[in-house]
Design an enzyme around this catalytic site. Structure first.
Site, PDB file in Angstrom:
ATOM      1  N   THR A 184     -20.977  17.699 -27.660  1.00 46.24           N
ATOM      2  CA  THR A 184     -20.216  18.529 -28.433  1.00 46.24           C
ATOM      3  C   THR A 184     -19.965  18.009 -29.762  1.00 46.24           C
TER       4      THR A 184
ATOM      5  N   LYS B 279     -16.332  12.703 -23.118  1.00 46.21           N
ATOM      6  CA  LYS B 279     -17.585  12.904 -23.480  1.00 46.21           C
ATOM      7  C   LYS B 279     -17.979  12.227 -24.873  1.00 46.21           C
TER       8      LYS B 279
ATOM      9  N   ASN C 225     -20.395  27.679 -28.093  1.00 49.19           N
ATOM     10  CA  ASN C 225     -21.138  29.009 -27.237  1.00 49.19           C
ATOM     11  C   ASN C 225     -20.705  29.876 -27.000  1.00 49.19           C
TER      12      ASN C 225
ATOM     13  N   HIS D 181      -4.233  21.425 -29.655  1.00 42.15           N
ATOM     14  CA  HIS D 181      -5.193  22.138 -29.738  1.00 42.15           C
ATOM     15  C   HIS D 181      -5.738  21.120 -31.615  1.00 42.15           C
TER      16      HIS D 181
ATOM     17  N   GLY E  17     -24.510  26.051 -14.284  1.00 47.28           N
ATOM     18  CA  GLY E  17     -24.147  26.384 -16.093  1.00 47.28           C
ATOM     19  C   GLY E  17     -24.430  27.305 -16.520  1.00 47.28           C
TER      20      GLY E  17
ATOM     21  N   GLY F  65     -27.258  24.910 -19.106  1.00 51.89           N
ATOM     22  CA  GLY F  65     -28.077  25.131 -18.143  1.00 51.89           C
ATOM     23  C   GLY F  65     -29.071  26.030 -17.778  1.00 51.89           C
TER      24      GLY F  65
ATOM     25  N   TYR G  72     -11.118  15.972 -22.640  1.00 53.45           N
ATOM     26  CA  TYR G  72     -12.421  16.439 -22.883  1.00 53.45           C
ATOM     27  C   TYR G  72     -13.343  15.650 -23.891  1.00 53.45           C
TER      28      TYR G  72
ATOM     29  N   TYR H 211      -3.505  31.598 -28.033  1.00 49.31           N
ATOM     30  CA  TYR H 211      -3.169  30.734 -28.260  1.00 49.31           C
ATOM     31  C   TYR H 211      -2.236  30.019 -29.550  1.00 49.31           C
TER      32      TYR H 211
ATOM     33  N   THR I 288     -17.016  12.437 -14.176  1.00 49.47           N
ATOM     34  CA  THR I 288     -18.117  13.150 -14.372  1.00 49.47           C
ATOM     35  C   THR I 288     -19.116  12.469 -15.338  1.00 49.47           C
TER      36      THR I 288
ATOM     37  N   ARG J 122     -13.283  28.534 -35.317  1.00 45.18           N
ATOM     38  CA  ARG J 122     -14.302  27.783 -34.435  1.00 45.18           C
ATOM     39  C   ARG J 122     -15.823  28.913 -34.543  1.00 45.18           C
TER      40      ARG J 122
ATOM     41  N   ARG K 297      -1.623  25.772 -26.761  1.00 40.39           N
ATOM     42  CA  ARG K 297      -2.775  24.448 -26.061  1.00 40.39           C
ATOM     43  C   ARG K 297      -1.898  22.475 -26.549  1.00 40.39           C
TER      44      ARG K 297
HETATM   45  P1  NAD Z   1     -20.696  25.081 -17.770  1.00 40.76           P
HETATM   46  O1  NAD Z   1     -18.959  24.601 -17.070  1.00 40.76           O
HETATM   47  O2  NAD Z   1     -20.417  26.340 -17.363  1.00 40.76           O
HETATM   48  O3  NAD Z   1     -21.276  24.051 -16.692  1.00 40.76           O
HETATM   49  C1  NAD Z   1     -21.304  22.902 -16.208  1.00 40.76           C
HETATM   50  C2  NAD Z   1     -22.496  22.778 -15.004  1.00 40.76           C
HETATM   51  O4  NAD Z   1     -22.276  20.959 -14.622  1.00 40.76           O
HETATM   52  C3  NAD Z   1     -22.437  23.799 -13.456  1.00 40.76           C
HETATM   53  O5  NAD Z   1     -23.318  24.267 -12.905  1.00 40.76           O
HETATM   54  C4  NAD Z   1     -21.457  22.159 -12.992  1.00 40.76           C
HETATM   55  O6  NAD Z   1     -21.896  22.376 -11.033  1.00 40.76           O
HETATM   56  C5  NAD Z   1     -22.574  21.213 -12.857  1.00 40.76           C
HETATM   57  N1  NAD Z   1     -21.910  19.823 -12.934  1.00 40.76           N
HETATM   58  C6  NAD Z   1     -19.974  19.248 -13.041  1.00 40.76           C
HETATM   59  N2  NAD Z   1     -20.288  18.584 -12.415  1.00 40.76           N
HETATM   60  C7  NAD Z   1     -21.122  17.770 -12.076  1.00 40.76           C
HETATM   61  C8  NAD Z   1     -21.182  16.615 -11.443  1.00 40.76           C
HETATM   62  N3  NAD Z   1     -20.765  15.889 -10.967  1.00 40.76           N
HETATM   63  N4  NAD Z   1     -22.983  16.268 -10.793  1.00 40.76           N
HETATM   64  C9  NAD Z   1     -23.745  17.242 -11.047  1.00 40.76           C
HETATM   65  N5  NAD Z   1     -23.974  18.475 -11.519  1.00 40.76           N
HETATM   66  C10 NAD Z   1     -22.424  18.613 -12.663  1.00 40.76           C
HETATM   67  O7  NAD Z   1     -20.668  23.962 -18.853  1.00 40.76           O
HETATM   68  P2  NAD Z   1     -21.730  24.255 -19.736  1.00 40.76           P
HETATM   69  O8  NAD Z   1     -20.812  25.243 -21.094  1.00 40.76           O
HETATM   70  O9  NAD Z   1     -23.502  25.085 -19.476  1.00 40.76           O
HETATM   71  O10 NAD Z   1     -21.649  23.065 -20.754  1.00 40.76           O
HETATM   72  C11 NAD Z   1     -22.696  22.609 -20.269  1.00 40.76           C
HETATM   73  C12 NAD Z   1     -23.249  20.891 -21.674  1.00 40.76           C
HETATM   74  O11 NAD Z   1     -22.596  20.858 -22.532  1.00 40.76           O
HETATM   75  C13 NAD Z   1     -21.766  20.325 -21.430  1.00 40.76           C
HETATM   76  O12 NAD Z   1     -22.032  18.841 -20.983  1.00 40.76           O
HETATM   77  C14 NAD Z   1     -20.863  20.190 -22.360  1.00 40.76           C
HETATM   78  O13 NAD Z   1     -19.267  19.694 -22.810  1.00 40.76           O
HETATM   79  C15 NAD Z   1     -21.663  20.952 -23.353  1.00 40.76           C
HETATM   80  N6  NAD Z   1     -21.103  21.609 -24.432  1.00 40.76           N
HETATM   81  C16 NAD Z   1     -20.746  22.621 -24.322  1.00 40.76           C
HETATM   82  C17 NAD Z   1     -20.549  24.043 -25.450  1.00 40.76           C
HETATM   83  C18 NAD Z   1     -20.080  25.200 -24.733  1.00 40.76           C
HETATM   84  O14 NAD Z   1     -19.409  25.637 -26.088  1.00 40.76           O
HETATM   85  N7  NAD Z   1     -20.140  25.547 -23.689  1.00 40.76           N
HETATM   86  C19 NAD Z   1     -20.695  23.628 -26.205  1.00 40.76           C
HETATM   87  C20 NAD Z   1     -21.065  22.481 -26.803  1.00 40.76           C
HETATM   88  C21 NAD Z   1     -21.640  21.761 -25.909  1.00 40.76           C
HETATM   89  O1  DAU Z   2     -16.889  23.377 -29.750  1.00 41.71           O
HETATM   90  C1  DAU Z   2     -17.308  23.075 -28.480  1.00 41.71           C
HETATM   91  C2  DAU Z   2     -16.916  23.011 -27.165  1.00 41.71           C
HETATM   92  O2  DAU Z   2     -16.342  24.613 -26.737  1.00 41.71           O
HETATM   93  C3  DAU Z   2     -17.235  22.808 -25.982  1.00 41.71           C
HETATM   94  O3  DAU Z   2     -18.076  21.445 -26.148  1.00 41.71           O
HETATM   95  C4  DAU Z   2     -16.414  23.161 -24.421  1.00 41.71           C
HETATM   96  O4  DAU Z   2     -16.846  22.654 -23.488  1.00 41.71           O
HETATM   97  C5  DAU Z   2     -15.549  24.273 -24.447  1.00 41.71           C
HETATM   98  O5  DAU Z   2     -14.923  24.561 -23.415  1.00 41.71           O
HETATM   99  C6  DAU Z   2     -15.153  24.826 -25.731  1.00 41.71           C
HETATM  100  O6  DAU Z   2     -14.153  24.224 -26.019  1.00 41.71           O
HETATM  101  P1  DAU Z   2     -13.149  24.797 -27.070  1.00 41.71           P
HETATM  102  O7  DAU Z   2     -11.201  24.543 -26.726  1.00 41.71           O
HETATM  103  O8  DAU Z   2     -13.019  25.422 -27.815  1.00 41.71           O
HETATM  104  O9  DAU Z   2     -13.951  26.568 -26.133  1.00 41.71           O
HETATM  105  P2  DAU Z   2     -12.493  27.338 -25.653  1.00 41.71           P
HETATM  106  O10 DAU Z   2     -13.147  29.394 -25.072  1.00 41.71           O
HETATM  107  O11 DAU Z   2     -11.474  27.066 -24.574  1.00 41.71           O
HETATM  108  O12 DAU Z   2     -10.474  27.702 -26.710  1.00 41.71           O
HETATM  109  C7  DAU Z   2     -11.791  28.731 -27.858  1.00 41.71           C
HETATM  110  C8  DAU Z   2     -10.922  28.765 -28.975  1.00 41.71           C
HETATM  111  O13 DAU Z   2      -9.667  30.032 -27.982  1.00 41.71           O
HETATM  112  C9  DAU Z   2      -9.770  27.623 -28.483  1.00 41.71           C
HETATM  113  O14 DAU Z   2      -8.747  27.253 -30.004  1.00 41.71           O
HETATM  114  C10 DAU Z   2      -7.903  27.889 -28.037  1.00 41.71           C
HETATM  115  C11 DAU Z   2      -8.491  29.239 -28.206  1.00 41.71           C
HETATM  116  N1  DAU Z   2      -7.847  30.217 -26.628  1.00 41.71           N
HETATM  117  C12 DAU Z   2      -8.801  29.986 -25.075  1.00 41.71           C
HETATM  118  C13 DAU Z   2      -8.263  30.705 -24.180  1.00 41.71           C
HETATM  119  C14 DAU Z   2      -8.989  30.183 -23.053  1.00 41.71           C
HETATM  120  C15 DAU Z   2      -6.830  31.012 -26.608  1.00 41.71           C
HETATM  121  O15 DAU Z   2      -6.544  31.123 -27.836  1.00 41.71           O
HETATM  122  N2  DAU Z   2      -6.570  31.832 -25.322  1.00 41.71           N
HETATM  123  C16 DAU Z   2      -7.415  31.395 -24.233  1.00 41.71           C
HETATM  124  O16 DAU Z   2      -6.491  31.928 -22.934  1.00 41.71           O
END
Ligand code: NAD
Ligand code: DAU
Length: 328
Positions: free
Chosen positions: A117, A145, A171, A267, A10, A13, A141, A198, A93, A205, A264
């Site tokens: 998160t 978590k 991130n 939200h 992902g 990762g 979600y 939204y 998951t 954030r 959302r």
């Molecule tokens: P992502 O959706 O890009 O990647 C998730 C990965 O997990 C994918 O490769 C998917 O195939 C794999 N996966 C999902 N379900 C699975 C399962 N049951 N078994 C094995 N693999 C599985 O997510 P990301 O944004 O890289 O987030 C990674 C981690 O970091 C998550 O735990 C998320 O909660 C956490 N996190 C994300 C953010 C963010 O802003 N993206 C911030 C803080 C924490």
């Molecule tokens: O804070 C950490 C989290 O950040 C992670 O744990 C989640 O995996 C990651 O998806 C992210 O969650 P958010 O809900 O904050 O992220 P997202 O990118 O979905 O949305 C960021 C902000 O933007 C949120 O306030 C919603 C808004 N948004 C999002 C989308 C997709 C919009 O206004 N329009 C959109 O189309």
């Protein structure tokens, strides 16, 4: 170290794997189910052993974990909007998957890091969350978590398993699936599609460049105290509408593309993470939002081969379901 990285195909990762190979020379095994968000090509050119499997499958987990010194669990369903539309996979998951990994780690006495998160704390109007703030998640979600975090802690308290939890803020950076705010807005701006904001767009954030989070996770894995949680927050906060305006400026698109859409449900208004505890371990964010956002826009502009297959595939149908309109 021999590391088992679950969910390593992902966004975060794969960035973590890249940092560990480059800066630490670890031996890496990736276990990943390759959901819509997991992409084998995120690991192209990296010397890793790849196992295609789910964290809730005890057989796949046993094969992947044998010989590991530590497990880092990124595997998750990660998009809040999808958790509102279809929560099932989130429960499976995060609950069953995390439990299955913990059982395997307990059997082998393998150190375990759970990637979590800031959303587990819920929304905060003023000030910042610390690790002792109560868990008050809002969405399916973040609730699942938070549940996973509690099960992880229980394996430390009950069984003495060496666990640590790393809670990151939002991130952004290369390889992020375009359902998330920043890559969605960048790609829509590059294509001249409307930018769906939204509600009033004033949600805040706390932005963290993905390489900084990757380094933070490695730091906590190496220096964290078992049984503890560590917040890893970004250096800058920004309301969504300002993020969108900055993206328009960086891509050269016009503000007429901004479209305010239905908010959302549930939200969270603002996230803000206090990271003093991980700073005391010696970690510091290096990339400010202005620089990281520019690097991210450049990466998406220069890597259509990465996002074209996504944007022309299942993502189109997802986009139509979520936004009630098709991509151009
Ligand atoms: P992502 O959706 O890009 O990647 C998730 C990965 O997990 C994918 O490769 C998917 O195939 C794999 N996966 C999902 N379900 C699975 C399962 N049951 N078994 C094995 N693999 C599985 O997510 P990301 O944004 O890289 O987030 C990674 C981690 O970091 C998550 O735990 C998320 O909660 C956490 N996190 C994300 C953010 C963010 O802003 N993206 C911030 C803080 C924490
Ligand atoms: O804070 C950490 C989290 O950040 C992670 O744990 C989640 O995996 C990651 O998806 C992210 O969650 P958010 O809900 O904050 O992220 P997202 O990118 O979905 O949305 C960021 C902000 O933007 C949120 O306030 C919603 C808004 N948004 C999002 C989308 C997709 C919009 O206004 N329009 C959109 O189309």
């Amino acid at each position: 170290m021999r590391l088992l990285v679950c969910g390593g195909a992902g966004f975060i990762g794969s960035n973590f794997v890249r940092v560990r190979l480059r800066d630490h020379g670890d031996d890496v095994v990736v276990l990943d189910k390759l959901t819509y968000a997991g992409r084998r090509e995120n690991l192209d050119g990296l010397d890793v052993e790849f196992i295609h499997g789910a964290i809730e499958d005890p057989g796949a987990v046993a094969t992947a974990m044998d010989g590991a010194d530590a497990v880092v669990n990124f595997a998750a369903e990660t998009h809040v909007d999808r958790s509102i539309a279809e929560p099932d996979a989130f429960v499976r998951t995060h609950a069953l998957g995390t439990y299955t990994l913990l059982e395997a780690a307990r059997e082998r006495a393998v150190r375990y890091l759970q990637v979590s998160t800031d959303e587990v704390y819920g929304s905060i109007d003023e000030g910042s969350f610390t690790e002792s703030s109560p868990l008050a998640p809002s969405s399916p979600y973040s609730a699942t978590k938070a549940g996973a975090d509690l099960v992880v802690s229980s394996y430390f308290h009950t069984f003495g398993l060496e666990t640590v939890i790393c809670r990151g803020s939002n991130n952004y950076g290369p390889y992020q699936y375009p359902e998330k705010l920043i890559p969605l807005m960048v790609l829509n701006a590059l294509h001249g599609d409307p930018l769906p904001v939204y509600g009033d767009g004033m949600q805040v954030r706390n932005w963290l460049f993905v390489e900084d989070f990757a380094r933070g996770i490695g730091h906590v894995l190496e220096h964290g105290t078992p049984g503890e949680a560590y917040n890893v927050g970004g250096p800058d906060e920004c309301p969504n509408i300002d993020v969108v305006r900055r993206i328009l400026a960086l891509t050269g698109a016009g503000e007429d593309l901004i479209e305010y859409v239905t908010d959302r449900p549930g939200h969270d208004r603002r996230y803000s993470l206090g990271s003093e505890k991980v700073r005391a371990l010696g970690w510091e964010a290096r990339v400010r939002f202005e620089e990281g956002l520019e690097r991210t826009v450049v990466w998406y502009r220069d890597n259509p081969a990465w996002w074209e297959p996504i944007r022309s595939g299942d993502y189109r149908a997802y986009y139509e379901r979520q936004y009630g309109r098709s991509l151009g």
